[in-house]
Design a protein around this motif. Structure first.
Motif, PDB file in Angstrom:
ATOM      1  N   SER A  65      20.767 -19.298  -3.301  1.00 37.88           N
ATOM      2  CA  SER A  65      21.461 -18.983  -2.050  1.00 37.88           C
ATOM      3  C   SER A  65      22.144 -17.629  -2.186  1.00 37.88           C
ATOM      4  CB  SER A  65      22.483 -20.065  -1.720  1.00 37.88           C
ATOM      5  OG  SER A  65      23.565 -20.003  -2.640  1.00 37.88           O
ATOM      6  N   ILE A  66      22.636 -17.121  -1.081  1.00 35.34           N
ATOM      7  CA  ILE A  66      23.280 -15.807  -1.069  1.00 35.34           C
ATOM      8  C   ILE A  66      24.722 -15.978  -0.570  1.00 35.34           C
ATOM      9  CG2 ILE A  66      23.247 -13.522   0.047  1.00 35.34           C
ATOM     10  CD1 ILE A  66      20.204 -13.934   0.414  1.00 35.34           C
ATOM     11  N   PHE A  67      25.651 -15.326  -1.255  1.00 31.57           N
ATOM     12  CA  PHE A  67      27.033 -15.341  -0.755  1.00 31.57           C
ATOM     13  C   PHE A  67      27.164 -14.459   0.484  1.00 31.57           C
ATOM     14  CE2 PHE A  67      29.005 -16.731  -4.944  1.00 31.57           C
ATOM     15  CZ  PHE A  67      29.560 -17.875  -4.402  1.00 31.57           C
ATOM     16  N   ILE A  68      27.974 -14.878   1.440  1.00 26.23           N
ATOM     17  CA  ILE A  68      28.301 -14.053   2.608  1.00 26.23           C
ATOM     18  C   ILE A  68      29.739 -13.605   2.420  1.00 26.23           C
ATOM     19  CG2 ILE A  68      28.563 -14.024   5.124  1.00 26.23           C
ATOM     20  CD1 ILE A  68      26.528 -16.385   5.195  1.00 26.23           C
ATOM     21  N   GLU A  69      29.948 -12.294   2.442  1.00 25.43           N
ATOM     22  CA  GLU A  69      31.267 -11.765   2.093  1.00 25.43           C
ATOM     23  C   GLU A  69      32.360 -12.163   3.090  1.00 25.43           C
ATOM     24  OE1 GLU A  69      31.056  -7.600   1.240  1.00 25.43           O
ATOM     25  OE2 GLU A  69      33.216  -7.505   0.810  1.00 25.43           O
ATOM     26  N   ASN A  70      33.506 -12.477   2.544  1.00 20.64           N
ATOM     27  CA  ASN A  70      34.688 -12.776   3.357  1.00 20.64           C
ATOM     28  C   ASN A  70      35.764 -11.762   2.984  1.00 20.64           C
ATOM     29  OD1 ASN A  70      36.974 -13.785   4.572  1.00 20.64           O
ATOM     30  ND2 ASN A  70      36.674 -15.894   3.899  1.00 20.64           N
TER      31      ASN A  70
ATOM     32  N   ASP B 192      18.787 -30.672  -3.081  1.00 24.03           N
ATOM     33  CA  ASP B 192      18.441 -30.716  -4.498  1.00 24.03           C
ATOM     34  C   ASP B 192      18.564 -29.342  -5.170  1.00 24.03           C
ATOM     35  OD1 ASP B 192      17.876 -32.273  -6.593  1.00 24.03           O
ATOM     36  OD2 ASP B 192      15.714 -32.367  -6.295  1.00 24.03           O
ATOM     37  N   LEU B 193      19.628 -28.635  -4.857  1.00 28.76           N
ATOM     38  CA  LEU B 193      19.873 -27.325  -5.460  1.00 28.76           C
ATOM     39  C   LEU B 193      21.094 -27.410  -6.376  1.00 28.76           C
ATOM     40  CD1 LEU B 193      19.530 -25.148  -2.202  1.00 28.76           C
ATOM     41  CD2 LEU B 193      17.819 -25.355  -4.033  1.00 28.76           C
ATOM     42  N   GLU B 194      20.945 -26.889  -7.577  1.00 28.17           N
ATOM     43  CA  GLU B 194      22.050 -26.912  -8.536  1.00 28.17           C
ATOM     44  C   GLU B 194      23.153 -25.935  -8.120  1.00 28.17           C
ATOM     45  OE1 GLU B 194      22.480 -25.760 -13.260  1.00 28.17           O
ATOM     46  OE2 GLU B 194      20.526 -25.698 -12.278  1.00 28.17           O
ATOM     47  N   LEU B 195      24.414 -26.271  -8.384  1.00 24.40           N
ATOM     48  CA  LEU B 195      25.517 -25.340  -8.126  1.00 24.40           C
ATOM     49  C   LEU B 195      25.760 -24.475  -9.367  1.00 24.40           C
ATOM     50  CD1 LEU B 195      28.215 -27.459  -6.229  1.00 24.40           C
ATOM     51  CD2 LEU B 195      26.944 -25.497  -5.331  1.00 24.40           C
ATOM     52  N   VAL B 196      25.749 -23.167  -9.173  1.00 28.82           N
ATOM     53  CA  VAL B 196      25.965 -22.284 -10.320  1.00 28.82           C
ATOM     54  C   VAL B 196      27.182 -21.388 -10.092  1.00 28.82           C
ATOM     55  CG1 VAL B 196      23.586 -22.237 -11.167  1.00 28.82           C
ATOM     56  CG2 VAL B 196      24.249 -20.714  -9.308  1.00 28.82           C
ATOM     57  N   LEU B 197      27.881 -21.066 -11.207  1.00 31.23           N
ATOM     58  CA  LEU B 197      29.065 -20.214 -11.095  1.00 31.23           C
ATOM     59  C   LEU B 197      28.637 -18.749 -11.013  1.00 31.23           C
ATOM     60  CD1 LEU B 197      32.301 -20.415 -11.323  1.00 31.23           C
ATOM     61  CD2 LEU B 197      31.924 -19.415 -13.576  1.00 31.23           C
ATOM     62  N   ASP B 198      29.141 -18.032 -10.044  1.00 34.55           N
ATOM     63  CA  ASP B 198      28.840 -16.613  -9.886  1.00 34.55           C
ATOM     64  C   ASP B 198      30.013 -15.823 -10.457  1.00 34.55           C
ATOM     65  OD1 ASP B 198      27.077 -14.696  -7.655  1.00 34.55           O
ATOM     66  OD2 ASP B 198      28.985 -13.961  -8.439  1.00 34.55           O
ATOM     67  N   SER B 199      29.759 -15.148 -11.570  1.00 39.74           N
ATOM     68  CA  SER B 199      30.892 -14.533 -12.266  1.00 39.74           C
ATOM     69  C   SER B 199      31.448 -13.338 -11.471  1.00 39.74           C
ATOM     70  CB  SER B 199      30.503 -14.124 -13.682  1.00 39.74           C
ATOM     71  OG  SER B 199      29.342 -13.324 -13.629  1.00 39.74           O
TER      72      SER B 199
END
Lengths: 410, 410
Positions: free
Chosen positions: A124-129, A86-93
């Protein structure tokens, strides 16, 4: 902490690709003291993926997913997990900027479907690729840790090593030690191990058979790292004494690495000539960094003419004996040793099959010869199976024979 | 029919071995028109194994397990499934006889723990294992089919092919066609495929990226085999036209098989000289039955001296240019072509890394040369990744370059 690895993709469950990710991740988790009890793979179907994640959330504390983070319409992992939690998806600019920059750098234009890789579940946190376009995602919610990584093994491995480890490391130890054996069957070995009765409250000993070899794995779990290490060292010592003749290495070192190390230590230069294995032994050795310090050359003499040209084998000898004979294996090693400045020559010739020219009975028949200036040894063996498995078994046997020759002649 | 493959064993979930069984079985099931939607692996723990089988029984109609049928105390699959289905385990005296005979034939004594392999759940059927001691088991109960196979891939594959297929075959068709491409990225390909809009009600097109290549897979499902086949042929034809330049084969033929076939057709004899790939290309080619009709020899010149000895390269040329240069790749191919009676010479030299002698920048730099009596081509390329992935990518690229050279010069 119980871990589950969920690998997502129709390509996996349809049998198009091998699931190497689950294996790599389990191995890495074990090094951190975390045991994966479950691997699950599911196709790119929204409902089935959701049901699989739901089961994982119920039985595991740490869930690592790979796959389904790419730009295509089949990539649903992030969407499904966000919806389940139940977490909304948000755009990370920032991420959007980064991905479009990456495409610029590669001189490619960013397609519209790549943009969805900049979406992430709230909190949530992005994990760098650093080597691909799909970033990973880390969610810490309701005492569960969820790590989503992209599917390509090179990307997910790098991301795990660089960014995931600090997110999941904990204060509980699992130490393992592997003892690698060859020349003893798994059930005989288990009977031996049961008789020796070495397991303790915190340690357990199991065996795994792999392509002509058997691994003995000692797994210890506990809070006291030193005590655990002592117990495992103690068991290892006892097993090493008892099984000395079968042990070629520890901690899953490959036989080729053992051979390379032994050659290096003795400052021996190796030359190979392969017929039936067609470069497999050379290829195994040259997989290892530093092979160039030890391997001088390998001559793959596939045709009879090439045996005559390259190894100075007499055409009449070839005719008199079969190309698969102890005489020819000897001549091959001798030809190689004579023509080059090496210390150890190894030759192999045999029938890998399937072939109508030979009688069925001869398929799998193989001769090897190991030779120095001072002595030589010819080995005759017979393997069963299809062409590739005969080649594989012959290559392992060849490396082990070189190892044993070096042990006896140091 | 929904299928689930359950692979049992701590060695799998601990990352000690790759789960090849699930991949092999899925591929085989697909050929029979049965789709596996789930792969599950679990360790040798009785409770967890039971929970996993319980979930499988709820969501799949066909469950195939591998592993856990061996003689050791960790082998629990049969016991757990019998208990879950409330079926008693009974000793089969024929099987007991057979297993003890097998041990006699191998000149080994049967250990007590091998005897439990003669137990089977009531009303189940043994599946013969002609190359190992653990038989498989087939249970047909409550509209579910359960097949238990032993873990070793060679055993379970043979048993599946010989005995399992007739037990599970059904009257519904899934046909697939794969188109194998190289030189086009997966997302570009997907955009192209979406634009072409070729899917029908009964067919679906997906892409899978694998080590430098992308597979396009067309999957059709339906009751009318002919109609399905026509639709798939039609899509294949359109894609073949549109993507001509990228396609190297169909139905997951490997590039090495394509190259071997092309050489056979042209009656060309091939010679290789490999430096950085150390026998990998020769090994890939000699994996294929019939390689001896096409490959004459391969010279793996790992040291500089071996390049001079074997390929007649001038020491001063080696000194003037680097061993990794277009000049040396040319000289290597020329040396090989001159000394042997072959039609096509291929050479490769490069830095596979990691190495302190070369600058970091040069790791991955590779030169190849393809040469006949009439013409030659030198190819320069650069790959990223670790030693093994540079070798792998270089080998695939090498085979594809030979393929393209043959296409242009037939």
């Amino acid at each position: 902490m119980i871990a589950e690895i969920v690998t997502v993709g129709t390509e996996i469950v349809s049998g198009s690709i091998l699931n190497t990710n689950a294996t790599i991740l389990s191995e890495k988790l074990l090094e951190l003291g975390i045991e994966a009890y479950y691997h699950t793979s599911v196709d790119d179907d929204k409902l089935r993926l959701a049901s699989v994640i739901d089961i994982a959330l119920n039985r595991a504390d740490l869930i690592i997913t790979t796959g389904g983070l790419g730009p295509t319409k089949d990539d649903l992992t992030k969407e499904v997990i966000a919806e389940l939690l139940d977490l909304e998806l948000v755009l990370d600019s920032n991420m959007e900027e980064k991905i479009s920059q990456m495409f610029l750098d590669m001189n490619k234009s960013m397609t519209e479907n790549n943009r969805k890789q900049a979406l992430k579940p709230k909190n949530s946190i992005f994990i760098e690729n650093t080597i691909g376009t799909a970033p990973g995602i880390f969610i810490n919610i309701n005492d569960k840790k969820i790590i989503m990584l992209p599917g390509p093994p090179s990307e997910m491995t790098l991301m795990f090593d660089n960014y995931v480890i600090p997110l999941i490391k904990e204060d509980f130890y699992v130490l393992t030690k592997s003892i690698n054996t060859i020349g003893i069957g798994e059930s005989t070995l288990e009977t031996k191990l049961l008789d020796m009765n070495l397991s303790t409250r915190e340690t357990n000993i199991t065996t795994f058979a792999k392509m002509g070899t058997v691994e003995i794995k000692i797994i210890g779990k506990g809070k006291n790292r030193n005590k655990l290490k002592n117990e495992i060292d103690n068991i290892t010592l006892k097993l090493s004494k008892e099984l000395k003749q079968y042990i070629y290495g520890y901690d899953n070192i490959s036989i080729e690495e053992v051979v390379l190390d032994m050659l290096k230590e003795r400052k021996y230069i190796l030359g190979l000539c392969e017929s039936c294995t067609g470069g497999l032994i050379a290829s195994k050795i040259t997989r290892i960094p530093g092979a160039s310090n030890v391997l001088d050359r390998s001559i793959i003499t596939y045709s009879n003419q090439s045996k005559i040209d390259e190894l100075n084998i007499n055409a009449s000898t070839l005719k008199k004996y079969s190309p698969v004979s102890k005489e020819i294996s000897y001549e091959m090693a001798k030809g190689l040793l004579d023509k080059s400045n090496i210390d150890l020559a190894f030759s192999i010739t045999g029938y890998a099959g399937p072939n109508t020219k030979e009688t069925e009975e001869d398929v799998g028949l193989i001769y090897m010869c190991i030779m120095t200036k001072y002595k030589y040894k010819v080995i005759k063996c017979k393997f069963s199976g299809d062409r590739q498995s005969i080649q594989d078994k012959a290559a392992i046997k060849a490396l082990n024979e070189i190892r044993m020759f070096l042990l006896k002649n140091h």
